[in-house]
Design a protein around this motif. Sequence first.
Motif, PDB file in Angstrom:
ATOM      1  N   LYS A 173      35.519  41.287  36.862  1.00  0.00           N
ATOM      2  CA  LYS A 173      35.222  40.795  35.812  1.00  0.00           C
ATOM      3  C   LYS A 173      36.074  41.026  34.528  1.00  0.00           C
ATOM      4  N   ALA A 174      36.757  42.475  34.674  1.00  0.00           N
ATOM      5  CA  ALA A 174      38.327  42.422  34.342  1.00  0.00           C
ATOM      6  C   ALA A 174      39.650  41.809  34.814  1.00  0.00           C
ATOM      7  N   THR A 175      39.251  41.718  35.522  1.00  0.00           N
ATOM      8  CA  THR A 175      40.380  40.563  36.522  1.00  0.00           C
ATOM      9  C   THR A 175      40.239  39.002  37.105  1.00  0.00           C
ATOM     10  N   GLN A 176      39.411  38.734  36.623  1.00  0.00           N
ATOM     11  CA  GLN A 176      38.353  37.748  37.081  1.00  0.00           C
ATOM     12  C   GLN A 176      37.476  37.087  36.425  1.00  0.00           C
ATOM     13  N   PRO A 177      37.480  37.062  34.647  1.00  0.00           N
ATOM     14  CA  PRO A 177      36.445  37.256  34.102  1.00  0.00           C
ATOM     15  C   PRO A 177      35.525  35.176  34.178  1.00  0.00           C
TER      16      PRO A 177
END
Length: 581
Positions: A173-177
């Motif tokens: 979720k940090a890289t592909q929210p």
Amino acid sequence: MKKYILYVGILLAGLLMGWLLFGESASKGDQHDPSGEVAESQLWTCSMHPQIMQPEAGDCPICGMDLIPAESGADGLAADQFKMTKNAMALANVQTAIVGAGEAGENKLKLSGKIKENEEANAVQASYFEGRVEKLGVSFTGETVKKGQLLATIYAPALVAAQQELITAASLKATQPALYKAVRNKLKLWKLSEGQIDQIETSGKVRENFPIYATVAGTVSEKMVQEGDYVKQGQPLFKIADLNSVWAVFDAYENQIPSLKVGQTVKITAKAYPNKEFEAKISFIDPRLNTSTRTLMVRATLQNKDATFKPGMFVEGNIDILGKQNDEVVVIPESAVLWTGKRSLVYIKESGDEPIFQLREVSLGTLGSGRYTVFSGLENGEEIVVNGAFTVDAAAQLMGKKSMMNQSGGKTMTGHEGHHPGSMGQETATELKIEWSATFEAEFKKVITAYFEMKDALVASDGALASAAAKNSLAPLKKLAKDKGLDESAKEYMAKLEQQYLTISQTGDLEKQRAEFVTLSDNMITIGANLKEISAPIYIQHCPMANINKGAYWLSMEKEVKNPYYGDSMLRCGSVVDSIK
């Protein structure tokens, strides 16, 4: 001496003057002048409103037309009036009543109905995902559930895969929210709550079985799945009814429609609570008429937080009839009305103690609680025949007065609108010369027994059984037609009855049988009224919608109405109008 002679002369002169002045007028006064009596007894009436009778000429108080001299017979009655003896009235049980002298509150419309679920408050609990029902939280129909209660647990393979996607997306979720947000939204579409989604994400474990919770509170009205069933996405699992409010649904006939409107107060009683009365408002009147029953649905909403009413419970609704104010409404008993097709008639008893009657045509409104509202033709305070109207009509026919069959009066009995007892067109029951021997009575009772069998067959819409019952009457009718105690007109009457029974016996077509049953019933009523001895009352019943809305009568041993002209489609349509005792 001269003085006395003068006194005597004055006395003689006075006597002579008195005779000249008063003798002639006195002699004229001794003569009988009948014109004065005729003038005093002459009544004046209106050609448009014959019920108006005035002692002198003038204008009609209703329409303003000039009054005309009323014809009267040798008995001093008007042309359309006739008199019955008090003994004849007592024997025929003729009863009269004053219009408007009934109890307050008679001007009501009575409807029958049932309690049903309020469909507006019903909910369907569906499965939001495809899978197998592992366990049910509801065991039976009728169980009460609360909002948020567990209803079922379902194994859903697609949901298992979606959970795995969430666990994987959570680590990215940090890289592909955007991906993470899309996966969460996908689970929300399956009605998983934020708390459930967070729990899956936090634990990192996939749940195989997912619960379905009740979104509303109420009573389970239908259980649509069993444990082990496979269900599709959106498939209904339970129907839940909120019984805090219910519908009272009534059936109203066509002639009752003008008295109904949305917002009207209905006073409702139920057999379960005979001493209680509940109030509700009409919330809906179905714009569509049921063509089979000729009724439409009227609905009222009842508050039911204490669970007083149960769906399926029979109820009765009383509604104040619309139109005039209560003190102006004219209502009469149903038994007072004689129907002849389009016309509705009543017999008026003229004022006074003498039993003098006259036929009157009236315009009727709705029927409710066994009483008709009267639009025109009657006023409160007039006295009408409420029991034995058929007997009074028979007396009118015999005297050549206006009657059901004869609008213009006279002895001729041919040509009439519609049907009614005594419509053979030749004789009335009281004119038939029949010697009621024990043999004749026994044979005719066989005919009546077969008639009731045929009536019951028509009620059951069984043409074959009606035909068989008619055949049972042919043999006794042939014997009756040859009876020596009958005059020629009565023999002809029996022959016509035989022909009508024969017509019904030769066809199994219900429509043809019912059409023939109309005139057959009229004739059976006419001759049946002459029976000398019967063990129980025979009821004369009437349906205003039968015979193409001309109305039709029939005989029944039961007071409860069972309509032979419509059967199950309109079984209770009709009423008791008289009886043979």
